[in-house]
Design a protein around this motif. Structure first.
Motif, PDB file in Angstrom:
ATOM      1  N   LEU A 246       0.811  -1.170  -0.023  1.00  0.00           N
ATOM      2  CA  LEU A 246       0.048  -0.259  -0.064  1.00  0.00           C
ATOM      3  C   LEU A 246       0.986   1.142  -0.071  1.00  0.00           C
ATOM      4  N   VAL A 247       1.813   1.199   0.995  1.00  0.00           N
ATOM      5  CA  VAL A 247       2.785   2.403   0.757  1.00  0.00           C
ATOM      6  C   VAL A 247       3.476   2.568  -0.618  1.00  0.00           C
ATOM      7  N   ALA A 248       3.828   1.623  -1.311  1.00  0.00           N
ATOM      8  CA  ALA A 248       4.457   1.434  -2.383  1.00  0.00           C
ATOM      9  C   ALA A 248       3.379   2.285  -3.710  1.00  0.00           C
ATOM     10  N   TYR A 249       2.506   1.771  -3.344  1.00  0.00           N
ATOM     11  CA  TYR A 249       1.350   2.259  -4.472  1.00  0.00           C
ATOM     12  C   TYR A 249       0.850   3.807  -3.967  1.00  0.00           C
ATOM     13  N   LEU A 250       0.804   4.291  -2.818  1.00  0.00           N
ATOM     14  CA  LEU A 250       0.748   5.544  -2.429  1.00  0.00           C
ATOM     15  C   LEU A 250       1.804   6.239  -3.023  1.00  0.00           C
ATOM     16  N   LEU A 251       3.047   5.916  -2.761  1.00  0.00           N
ATOM     17  CA  LEU A 251       4.205   6.618  -3.502  1.00  0.00           C
ATOM     18  C   LEU A 251       4.377   6.734  -4.746  1.00  0.00           C
ATOM     19  N   ALA A 252       3.945   5.629  -5.523  1.00  0.00           N
ATOM     20  CA  ALA A 252       3.987   5.671  -6.912  1.00  0.00           C
ATOM     21  C   ALA A 252       2.912   6.620  -7.579  1.00  0.00           C
ATOM     22  N   ASN A 253       1.897   6.979  -6.821  1.00  0.00           N
ATOM     23  CA  ASN A 253       0.671   7.771  -7.328  1.00  0.00           C
ATOM     24  C   ASN A 253       0.884   9.199  -6.591  1.00  0.00           C
ATOM     25  N   GLY A 254       2.110   9.702  -6.043  1.00  0.00           N
ATOM     26  CA  GLY A 254       2.378  10.788  -5.622  1.00  0.00           C
ATOM     27  C   GLY A 254       1.648  11.131  -4.250  1.00  0.00           C
ATOM     28  N   VAL A 255       1.430  10.118  -3.442  1.00  0.00           N
ATOM     29  CA  VAL A 255       0.601  10.439  -2.312  1.00  0.00           C
ATOM     30  C   VAL A 255       1.461  10.264  -1.188  1.00  0.00           C
ATOM     31  N   SER A 256       1.513  10.885  -0.001  1.00  0.00           N
ATOM     32  CA  SER A 256       2.358  10.768   1.076  1.00  0.00           C
ATOM     33  C   SER A 256       2.037   9.264   1.729  1.00  0.00           C
ATOM     34  N   TRP A 257       3.426   8.936   2.407  1.00  0.00           N
ATOM     35  CA  TRP A 257       3.125   7.643   3.105  1.00  0.00           C
ATOM     36  C   TRP A 257       2.208   7.963   4.442  1.00  0.00           C
ATOM     37  N   LYS A 258       2.102   9.091   4.815  1.00  0.00           N
ATOM     38  CA  LYS A 258       1.151   9.404   6.064  1.00  0.00           C
ATOM     39  C   LYS A 258      -0.252   8.681   5.699  1.00  0.00           C
ATOM     40  N   TYR A 259      -0.643   8.699   4.559  1.00  0.00           N
ATOM     41  CA  TYR A 259      -1.993   8.261   4.181  1.00  0.00           C
ATOM     42  C   TYR A 259      -2.413   6.786   4.761  1.00  0.00           C
ATOM     43  N   LEU A 260      -1.037   5.999   4.979  1.00  0.00           N
ATOM     44  CA  LEU A 260      -1.190   4.513   5.233  1.00  0.00           C
ATOM     45  C   LEU A 260      -1.736   4.421   6.655  1.00  0.00           C
ATOM     46  N   TYR A 261      -1.365   5.493   7.553  1.00  0.00           N
ATOM     47  CA  TYR A 261      -1.766   5.485   9.000  1.00  0.00           C
ATOM     48  C   TYR A 261      -3.208   6.051   8.904  1.00  0.00           C
ATOM     49  N   VAL A 262      -3.679   7.032   8.174  1.00  0.00           N
ATOM     50  CA  VAL A 262      -4.893   7.391   8.224  1.00  0.00           C
ATOM     51  C   VAL A 262      -5.837   6.317   7.704  1.00  0.00           C
ATOM     52  N   ILE A 263      -5.416   5.459   6.664  1.00  0.00           N
ATOM     53  CA  ILE A 263      -6.295   4.236   6.107  1.00  0.00           C
ATOM     54  C   ILE A 263      -6.417   3.361   7.455  1.00  0.00           C
ATOM     55  N   ALA A 264      -5.051   3.152   7.987  1.00  0.00           N
ATOM     56  CA  ALA A 264      -5.464   2.325   8.982  1.00  0.00           C
ATOM     57  C   ALA A 264      -6.074   2.649  10.460  1.00  0.00           C
ATOM     58  N   GLY A 265      -6.333   3.939  10.551  1.00  0.00           N
ATOM     59  CA  GLY A 265      -7.330   4.458  11.519  1.00  0.00           C
ATOM     60  C   GLY A 265      -8.754   4.589  11.190  1.00  0.00           C
ATOM     61  N   GLY A 266      -8.849   4.505   9.994  1.00  0.00           N
ATOM     62  CA  GLY A 266     -10.118   4.485   9.666  1.00  0.00           C
ATOM     63  C   GLY A 266     -10.759   3.137   9.794  1.00  0.00           C
ATOM     64  N   ILE A 267      -9.931   1.997   9.344  1.00  0.00           N
ATOM     65  CA  ILE A 267     -10.297   0.543   9.754  1.00  0.00           C
ATOM     66  C   ILE A 267     -10.476   0.495  11.201  1.00  0.00           C
ATOM     67  N   CYS A 268      -9.724   1.062  11.985  1.00  0.00           N
ATOM     68  CA  CYS A 268      -9.783   0.949  13.445  1.00  0.00           C
ATOM     69  C   CYS A 268     -10.986   1.214  13.881  1.00  0.00           C
ATOM     70  N   MET A 269     -11.478   2.367  13.299  1.00  0.00           N
ATOM     71  CA  MET A 269     -12.808   3.109  13.947  1.00  0.00           C
ATOM     72  C   MET A 269     -14.244   2.230  13.575  1.00  0.00           C
ATOM     73  N   GLY A 270     -13.720   1.427  12.393  1.00  0.00           N
ATOM     74  CA  GLY A 270     -14.762   0.477  11.999  1.00  0.00           C
ATOM     75  C   GLY A 270     -14.844  -0.752  13.290  1.00  0.00           C
ATOM     76  N   LEU A 271     -13.601  -1.130  13.545  1.00  0.00           N
ATOM     77  CA  LEU A 271     -13.469  -2.098  14.521  1.00  0.00           C
ATOM     78  C   LEU A 271     -13.867  -1.837  15.599  1.00  0.00           C
ATOM     79  N   VAL A 272     -13.866  -0.590  16.231  1.00  0.00           N
ATOM     80  CA  VAL A 272     -14.224  -0.219  17.496  1.00  0.00           C
ATOM     81  C   VAL A 272     -15.927  -0.331  17.700  1.00  0.00           C
ATOM     82  N   VAL A 273     -16.649  -0.006  16.248  1.00  0.00           N
ATOM     83  CA  VAL A 273     -17.991  -0.025  16.432  1.00  0.00           C
ATOM     84  C   VAL A 273     -18.321  -1.690  16.609  1.00  0.00           C
TER      85      VAL A 273
END
Length: 427
Positions: free
Chosen positions: A170-197
């Protein structure tokens, strides 16, 4: 009338059993995804570090804080907070850890300095230690036997292996498309909020067991002197020190390879992770049918031979043998973890899981660091670090040989099988 009443009772019992089965299925799914998500972030560090070095002009030692800091935080959280799952319950502990982890992940998007990111990783490490010990304790609650506990643990670690593949990709994909590696953590945070529910909605099983001691930090620290907790913790540390050598230093060791399998050297880490993940899913099946002490001995011996062959025959053999070791590593850690936890009553599973996690995280941080120091002392060749990792693998094999021949936990595991898995109920 009696027959009608009896039929109603049977129908009600059947409905309750179906509800319990449904809850346990959801809990297993929740646990699998939890391990997958945190593996996405922890095992993607190797891909992120080069970006950090370029972005912040860091040394390799400084950039390595992205690995050492969260590992240290996980270990400290395990030893200091592992008792929370036993004291306050699995549900509250898991939800608390997931919320803290999600918040730390979301805050990555608000930061721009290396120090801020490292601080967030420390917080996320504490959170992982909290929800992981809760999840590991929960596995005991939903298992009907020690054998099922070990099988489930292997399946859980299989999903961790999938996350270890998905995160770097996922990080490699983000970087290849000009997106910061930081969005890996944002995606993980979103999944975690679903897990909280999901975690908040699921009915958790009541922790069963005949023994429920006073649970606090003092009890956790006292447990580090227990021979079973200490023995399995040291075995876990030796294993993790051996495994970490692969995902931290193998790409560096194979960097100068120019033989006929250059493609394998380029994808060696991916091959290793795929074999490790696939082997863990297979492990859940194998351990239901084979004696666990024998399997651990065979596989630890195979790991040692992979390392020894790599050192004797050089990088030309290492390009094949080191990735192959992932297949044999697959069942080692989850089985060590499961049997170590199963040496204690269910009411102490969170505490002992925290103790083992402490030694695991300590080895994950210290092992690669010692390898790097040893390599530097010997002139900077990563091969010398792998000599140290080969020693780790050899000691692990000797430990598994002793375990197979003497089987010191046989009577204890049999006694706890009878007292802890005799009956289950659900909230």
């Amino acid at each position: 009338m009696n027959q009608i009443g009896q039929a109603k009772c049977l129908g009600g019992a059947s409905e309750r059993e179906a509800e319990v089965l449904h809850s346990r299925t959801l809990i297993k799914g929740l646990t699998y995804v939890m391990f997958l998500v945190f593996a996405m972030t922890t095992d993607a560090v190797g891909v992120i570090i080069p970006e950090l070095i370029r972005e912040f002009s860091l040394s390799h030692t400084a950039a390595g804080a992205f690995h050492y800091v969260p590992m240290a935080a996980i270990g400290l959280s395990g030893i200091l907070l592992g008792f929370l799952a036993d004291k306050f319950g699995r549900k509250l502990t898991v939800i608390l850890g997931l919320i803290l982890y999600a918040l730390a992940c979301f805050l990555f998007i608000a930061g721009s300095t290396f120090g801020f990111f490292v601080a967030l990783l420390a917080v996320s490490g504490v959170a992982i230690g909290v929800f992981k010990t809760g999840a590991l304790a929960l596995i005991g609650d939903i298992s009907s036997s020690g054998r099922e506990h070990t099988s489930t643990m292997n399946l859980v670690e299989g999903f961790f292996g999938v996350g270890a593949i998905a995160g770097p990709a996922l990080v490699a994909y983000l970087l290849a498309n000009g997106v910061s590696w930081k969005y890996l953590y944002v995606i993980a945070g979103g999944i975690c909020m679903g897990l909280v529910v999901l975690a908040a909605c699921v009915n958790y099983p009541v922790t069963q067991g005949a023994h429920r001691p006073q649970v606090d930090l003092r009890r956790t620290l006292a447990m580090t002197r227990n021979p079973y907790a200490l023995g399995f913790s040291l075995a876990a540390a030796l294993y993790v020190g051996t495994e970490a050598a692969i995902y931290v230093w193998m790409p560096t060791y194979l960097l100068g390879y120019d033989g006929s399998a250059v493609w394998l050297a380029s994808y060696s880490l991916t091959v290793f992770f795929v074999l490790r993940a696939g082997g863990r899913f297979l492990g859940g099946w194998v351990l239901q049918r084979c004696r666990w002490t024998a399997v651990m001995l065979w596989f630890s011996a195979a790991i040692f031979l992979c390392y020894l062959g790599s050192m004797i025959f050089g990088v030309g053999a290492a390009v094949y043998l080191l990735p192959l070791s992932g297949l044999f590593m697959s069942m080692m850690y989850p089985t060590i973890n499961s049997k170590g936890i199963s040496c204690f009553p269910k009411g102490e599973h969170g505490t002992v899981a925290g103790v083992i996690l402490f030694f695991t995280a300590l080895a994950a941080a210290a092992g690669p660091l010692l390898m790097g120091v040893f390599s530097d002392l010997m002139g900077g060749d990563a091969r010398y670090g792998f000599y140290l990792a080969t020693v780790f693998a050899g000691l692990l094999c000797l430990g598994m040989l002793y375990n197979h021949l003497r089987n010191p936990t046989r009577q204890l595991l049999a006694a706890l099988e009878a007292s802890e898995y005799s009956g289950r109920s659900s909230e």
